[in-house]
Design a protein around this motif. Structure first.
Motif, short mmCIF file in Angstrom:
data_model
loop_
_atom_site.label_atom_id
_atom_site.label_comp_id
_atom_site.label_asym_id
_atom_site.label_seq_id
_atom_site.Cartn_x
_atom_site.Cartn_y
_atom_site.Cartn_z
N LEU A 96 0.84 -1.20 0.00
CA LEU A 96 0.00 0.00 0.00
C LEU A 96 0.88 1.25 0.00
N ALA A 97 1.94 1.25 0.79
CA ALA A 97 2.86 2.40 0.85
C ALA A 97 3.48 2.65 -0.52
N ARG A 98 3.87 1.59 -1.19
CA ARG A 98 4.48 1.73 -2.53
C ARG A 98 3.45 2.28 -3.53
N ASN A 99 2.22 1.80 -3.46
CA ASN A 99 1.17 2.32 -4.36
C ASN A 99 0.90 3.80 -4.10
N CYS A 100 0.86 4.20 -2.83
CA CYS A 100 0.64 5.61 -2.47
C CYS A 100 1.81 6.47 -2.98
N ALA A 101 3.03 5.97 -2.82
CA ALA A 101 4.21 6.70 -3.29
C ALA A 101 4.17 6.86 -4.81
N GLU A 102 3.81 5.81 -5.50
CA GLU A 102 3.75 5.84 -6.96
C GLU A 102 2.73 6.88 -7.45
#
Length: 144
Positions: A96-102
């Protein structure tokens, strides 16, 4: 004496009429403030509603940090996401953190000026606001 008394009440009356006729809409004021912030920082500086929806976050904020040490510049975006849905955070919050960062890096026009993005998930106990849990994930921006 009576003249000063009447003038004072007249000024109070005018003030009440003026301020009561002012239809201040806090939502419009907030939108105006965000537009001003984005014009200074760059389009997409404020996190999008798409990010909010990913985790049902109640609060979102961004901080930008740049520092130079020994002719080496470190620059980081801190994306702070507060009080998300624990079910949506799930067993793999790093995904989820990676998706938000992207999504954030895609939307923020000045993201290429930063080397890292740190996503912080912050959960606050509603019964005890001093009880806070935080998970933090850092990514290199060039990986996106």
């Amino acid at each position: 004496m009576k003249h000063k008394f009447l003038n004072r009440y007249f000024l109070i009356f005018l003030s009440v009429v003026f301020f009561s006729s002012c239809s201040c809409n806090p939502e419009n004021i907030a939108k105006f403030a965000m537009k001003g912030m984005e014009s200074m920082m760059g389009e997409g500086f404020m996190p999008s509603e798409e990010i909010r929806a990913l985790g049902d976050f109640r609060g979102m904020s961004v901080a930008l940090n740049s520092s130079t040490v020994d002719d080496h510049t470190e620059s980081t975006i801190f994306l702070k996401l507060e009080n998300g849905d624990p079910v949506k955070l799930g067993n793999q919050p790093e995904i989820l953190a990676r998706n938000c960062a992207e999504i954030y890096l895609r939307d923020f026009e000045n993201s290429e000026n930063y080397r890292q993005i740190t996503v912080q998930f912050i959960q606050t106990d509603p019964n005890n606001p001093e009880n806070v849990a935080m998970q933090e994930y850092t990514f290199d921006t060039r990986d996106f």
